[in-house]
Scaffold this motif. Structure first.
Motif, short mmCIF file in Angstrom:
data_model
loop_
_atom_site.label_atom_id
_atom_site.label_comp_id
_atom_site.label_asym_id
_atom_site.label_seq_id
_atom_site.Cartn_x
_atom_site.Cartn_y
_atom_site.Cartn_z
N MET A 24 0.86 -1.44 -0.01
CA MET A 24 -0.07 -0.40 0.49
C MET A 24 0.83 1.42 0.10
SD MET A 24 -2.59 -1.09 -0.06
CE MET A 24 -3.80 0.77 0.18
N ASN A 25 2.04 1.17 0.43
CA ASN A 25 2.89 2.19 0.72
C ASN A 25 3.62 2.66 -0.75
OD1 ASN A 25 3.06 2.93 3.11
ND2 ASN A 25 5.27 1.23 3.23
N GLY A 26 3.73 1.60 -1.41
CA GLY A 26 4.30 2.38 -3.09
C GLY A 26 2.55 2.84 -3.98
N LEU A 27 1.14 2.49 -3.63
CA LEU A 27 0.55 3.15 -3.82
C LEU A 27 0.18 4.73 -3.76
CD1 LEU A 27 -2.51 2.29 -5.62
CD2 LEU A 27 -3.53 1.78 -3.87
N PHE A 28 0.35 4.98 -2.26
CA PHE A 28 0.03 5.89 -1.54
C PHE A 28 1.15 7.01 -1.89
CE2 PHE A 28 2.06 9.27 1.36
CZ PHE A 28 0.72 9.65 1.27
N LEU A 29 2.46 6.43 -3.04
CA LEU A 29 3.80 7.49 -3.51
C LEU A 29 2.97 7.44 -4.61
CD1 LEU A 29 6.88 5.70 -1.71
CD2 LEU A 29 5.61 7.93 -0.88
N GLN A 30 2.62 5.92 -5.64
CA GLN A 30 2.18 6.42 -6.45
C GLN A 30 0.97 8.20 -6.52
OE1 GLN A 30 0.90 3.54 -8.89
NE2 GLN A 30 -1.32 4.22 -9.60
N LEU A 31 0.48 7.68 -5.60
CA LEU A 31 -1.11 8.70 -5.87
C LEU A 31 -0.74 9.62 -5.08
CD1 LEU A 31 -4.19 6.68 -4.77
CD2 LEU A 31 -3.92 7.36 -6.89
N LEU A 32 0.46 10.38 -5.05
CA LEU A 32 1.00 11.05 -4.27
C LEU A 32 1.63 12.36 -5.27
CD1 LEU A 32 1.73 13.05 -2.21
CD2 LEU A 32 3.70 12.16 -1.19
N LEU A 33 1.63 11.26 -6.23
CA LEU A 33 3.37 11.90 -7.62
C LEU A 33 1.96 12.29 -8.26
CD1 LEU A 33 5.87 12.45 -9.07
CD2 LEU A 33 5.09 10.53 -9.60
N PHE A 34 1.23 11.78 -9.33
CA PHE A 34 -0.06 11.39 -9.38
C PHE A 34 -0.66 13.42 -9.00
CE2 PHE A 34 -0.95 6.65 -11.54
CZ PHE A 34 0.06 7.09 -11.47
N GLY A 35 -1.26 13.07 -8.20
CA GLY A 35 -2.07 14.30 -7.45
C GLY A 35 -0.66 15.47 -7.49
N ALA A 36 0.36 15.62 -7.10
CA ALA A 36 1.12 16.46 -7.35
C ALA A 36 1.68 17.20 -8.58
CB ALA A 36 2.56 16.23 -6.28
N ALA A 37 1.60 16.21 -9.35
CA ALA A 37 2.30 16.72 -10.71
C ALA A 37 0.57 17.28 -11.12
CB ALA A 37 2.18 15.34 -11.85
N ALA A 38 -0.52 16.84 -11.61
CA ALA A 38 -2.05 17.08 -11.65
C ALA A 38 -2.22 18.52 -11.63
CB ALA A 38 -3.23 16.79 -11.25
N GLY A 39 -1.38 18.87 -9.89
CA GLY A 39 -1.81 20.71 -9.29
C GLY A 39 -0.69 21.20 -9.82
N ALA A 40 0.33 20.20 -9.85
CA ALA A 40 1.16 21.17 -10.76
C ALA A 40 0.89 22.16 -12.00
CB ALA A 40 2.86 20.48 -10.92
N ALA A 41 0.70 21.54 -12.50
CA ALA A 41 -0.07 21.44 -14.45
C ALA A 41 -0.83 22.75 -14.37
CB ALA A 41 -0.07 20.67 -14.63
N ASN A 42 -1.82 22.65 -13.27
CA ASN A 42 -2.56 24.13 -12.90
C ASN A 42 -1.58 24.97 -12.37
OD1 ASN A 42 -5.33 21.90 -10.79
ND2 ASN A 42 -5.22 23.09 -13.40
N LEU A 43 -1.05 25.06 -11.71
CA LEU A 43 0.22 26.31 -11.28
C LEU A 43 1.18 27.01 -12.61
CD1 LEU A 43 1.35 28.42 -9.61
CD2 LEU A 43 3.16 26.40 -9.03
N LEU A 44 1.45 26.14 -13.26
CA LEU A 44 2.38 26.55 -14.38
C LEU A 44 1.50 26.40 -15.86
CD1 LEU A 44 4.62 23.03 -15.03
CD2 LEU A 44 5.07 25.29 -14.84
N GLY A 45 0.06 26.56 -15.44
CA GLY A 45 -0.87 26.69 -16.78
C GLY A 45 -1.14 28.30 -16.83
N GLY A 46 -1.37 28.74 -14.96
CA GLY A 46 -1.14 29.90 -14.91
C GLY A 46 0.22 31.06 -15.56
N LEU A 47 1.22 30.38 -14.60
CA LEU A 47 2.05 31.06 -15.41
C LEU A 47 2.85 31.57 -16.22
CD1 LEU A 47 4.60 29.70 -11.75
CD2 LEU A 47 3.68 31.93 -12.07
N ILE A 48 2.32 30.91 -17.45
CA ILE A 48 2.34 30.68 -18.77
C ILE A 48 1.68 32.49 -19.24
CG2 ILE A 48 2.66 28.26 -19.37
CD1 ILE A 48 -0.13 28.52 -21.27
N LEU A 49 1.50 33.01 -18.46
CA LEU A 49 0.77 34.23 -18.59
C LEU A 49 1.76 35.47 -17.78
CD1 LEU A 49 -2.36 33.82 -16.79
CD2 LEU A 49 -2.62 34.26 -19.28
N PHE A 50 3.35 34.93 -17.42
CA PHE A 50 3.62 35.42 -17.08
C PHE A 50 5.19 34.79 -17.59
CE2 PHE A 50 0.86 36.16 -14.56
CZ PHE A 50 0.18 37.37 -14.37
N PRO A 51 6.31 35.36 -18.29
CA PRO A 51 6.56 37.13 -19.30
C PRO A 51 5.67 37.26 -20.10
CG PRO A 51 8.27 35.44 -19.09
CD PRO A 51 7.43 34.56 -18.91
#
Length: 265
Positions: free
Chosen positions: A1-28
């Motif tokens: 289950m630890n392996g699954l938890f780490l996978q889910l943590l990675l998936f969630g963090a990557a998806a969230g980071a994509a939101n942030l990067l999508g907003g940041l391409i407005l600058f510059p």
């Protein structure tokens, strides 16, 4: 289950980071101009990929698990189909009933200022959507790692246009870089929260996979068919390549699907 938890943590963090990067391409502005033109293709690719994931991975798994956990109702699929419809309508309610509609991947210019309340109400509605993105990733991954990866990829592909849209709305409401970063980060963290909360508490509160998956399937179907496809048509206009990108997204799904099933055999 630890392996699954780490996978889910990675998936969630990557998806969230994509939101942030999508907003940041407005600058510059130079980076913004270069990547803004490609967002409609990414949106279309994500729409096709997510549609294929829904029909070829999530829906069959939903029926299989329902029959395994409810053998007395093996031929009766009323309840999972009702939950699927509920997930679809729940998304409609939060996105278009209590929050104003906005176009994913569309830039809102500063000379078309919108009220701050409208911008943040739209973001509030989107938080429900992104939370269930996370639930969908977790529910699918807890059944099959391969299915979870495909659902994650489908979600990931529309996160950049989503972040871009939210960022442009915040700018149009008279805010700046700091507010864009905060807002897109909150949206990204909500996806991660959906992943982790379902993993940690979903099964323990009696919300089993058999019930969570059809609900998540309805949300995913809504995002693909009622959010992304209309946006593709809205942005595509007279550009056939945008529409063809939907088919490319379906083809990309099958490439991953057969490659991953081949590895597993």
């Amino acid at each position: 289950m630890n392996g699954l938890f780490l996978q889910l943590l990675l998936f969630g963090a990557a998806a969230g980071a994509a939101n942030l990067l999508g907003g940041l391409i407005l600058f510059p502005s130079r980076l913004h101009d270069r990547h803004r033109k490609n967002l409609k293709y990414l949106l279309a690719l994500g729409a096709g990929f997510m549609l294929a994931v829904t029909f070829f991975e999530i829906l069959p798994k939903t029926f299989t698990i329902w029959r395994q956990t409810h053998p007395e109702q093996a031929e009766e699929l009323f309840t999972p189909m009702l939950l699927l419809l509920a997930g679809y309508l729940l998304t409609q309610f939060f996105e278009h009933t209590i929050a104003p509609h906005f176009h994913l991947g569309e830039e809102v210019h500063s000379d078309d200022l919108i009220p701050k309340r409208s911008a943040y109400t739209a973001v509030g509605g989107l938080l429900i959507h992104t939370f269930f993105d996370g639930v969908s990733i977790a529910a699918a991954s807890m059944i099959d790692v391969k299915v979870g990866f495909l659902v994650f990829l489908a979600v990931f592909l529309h996160k950049f246009p989503e972040g871009f849209t939210v960022g442009s709305m915040i700018l149009a409401a008279g805010k700046g870089l700091r507010e864009v970063v905060v807002t897109t980060s909150v949206i990204g963290l909500t996806t991660l929260a959906g992943v982790l909360l379902y993993y940690l508490f979903g099964p323990s509160v009696g919300f089993s996979i058999a019930y969570a998956l059809p609900l998540a399937c309805g949300v995913t179907l809504y995002v693909a068919a009622s959010d992304l496809i209309p946006e593709v048509n809205h942005h595509g206009g007279q550009r056939p390549l945008v529409s063809l990108s939907v088919f490319a997204g379906v083809a990309l799904f099958f490439v991953f699907h057969f490659a991953m099933h081949g590895v597993g055999e």
